[in-house]
Design an enzyme around this catalytic site. Structure first.
Site, mmCIF file in Angstrom:
data_model
loop_
_atom_site.group_PDB
_atom_site.id
_atom_site.type_symbol
_atom_site.label_atom_id
_atom_site.label_comp_id
_atom_site.label_asym_id
_atom_site.label_seq_id
_atom_site.Cartn_x
_atom_site.Cartn_y
_atom_site.Cartn_z
ATOM 1 C CG ASP A 65 -7.335 3.341 0.575
ATOM 2 O OD1 ASP A 65 -7.864 2.879 -0.134
ATOM 3 O OD2 ASP A 65 -7.346 4.355 0.563
ATOM 4 C CE LYS A 94 -2.332 1.551 3.455
ATOM 5 N NZ LYS A 94 -3.191 1.530 4.448
#
Ligand code: SF4
Length: 218
Positions: free
Chosen positions: A144, A126
């Site tokens: 996310d 991420k």
């Protein structure tokens, strides 16, 4: 999972609708365009709100403004500064350790490849995608919580695992638009498509028949 023409068409229409809704987007983390600061903020943002990270980092960067200062940081002081972001001991240790690595191995520059970014302590896909997209303008899907939730609701993917979502979206979103697409999902997730009570009745995507989540749920 093979990508269908229907999914591509849907993804394209959603991308256009989000662009129209949020013509300009910025990362919710206020790094001032500084790659190292964005990396630190990305690490602090795990299990913490962007708003808190922004607040904490004003004091943090006043004390340790760059990679060289952070690499020499006093760990207890660093822990105190990031305490309110949660999991503070691990986060502080990661930040100091990756600062040392960036200083010594990468000549003070945040690396620009997925493999090098993943070699840094505490940096997962991420954060790595955030850096690749925002700093180096490479194709990047930041899977996310907003991206995962909304992509599933919109029918662009059908699992909650972040790696699955990333891999599902890569062939659907134009590479040059992928980073901003994810930023737009964050803004959209805060304004309309919240986790608990999405505003489906007022949703601009639903008005364009781009989401059937409510119908599927009932
Ligand atoms: S209709 Fe509801 S679930 Fe679908 S995108 Fe809009 S807010 Fe989210």
């Amino acid at each position: 999972m093979p990508v269908t023409e229907e999914q591509k068409h849907l993804a394209n229409a959603i991308t256009n609708a989000l662009e129209a809704l949020y013509p300009t987007v910025e990362c919710a983390l206020e790094s001032g365009g500084d790659p190292f600061r964005l990396l630190v903020m990305g690490r602090l943002s795990a299990q913490c709100t962007d708003a808190r990270v922004n607040t904490v980092c004003r004091d943090l960067f006043a004390v340790y403004p760059d990679v060289y200062a952070m690499a020499e940081a006093d760990l207890p002081t660093l822990e105190k500064l990031v305490f309110s972001c949660g999991v503070y001991k691990v986060k502080a240790a990661n930040i100091r350790d990756f600062s040392v690595i960036i200083r010594d191995k990468f000549d003070g520059q945040v690396p620009d490849t997925m493999d090098d970014l993943l070699s840094l302590p505490g940096v997962g896909r991420k954060i790595a995608n955030l850096i690749l997209g925002d700093v180096y303008h490479k194709p990047a899907i930041v899977a996310d919580t907003h991206c995962i939730r909304i992509s599933n609701r919109l029918g662009l993917c059908d699992k909650k695992d972040p790696v699955h979502v990333e891999k599902a979206l890569i062939p659907l979103i134009a590479p040059e638009k992928s980073s901003d697409f994810c930023h737009r999902l964050v803004w959209f997730g805060r304004e309309y498509c919240m986790a608990r009570a999405p505003r489906c009745e007022e949703c601009p995507l639903r008005a364009q028949n781009l989401c059937t989540f409510t119908e599927r749920k009932s």
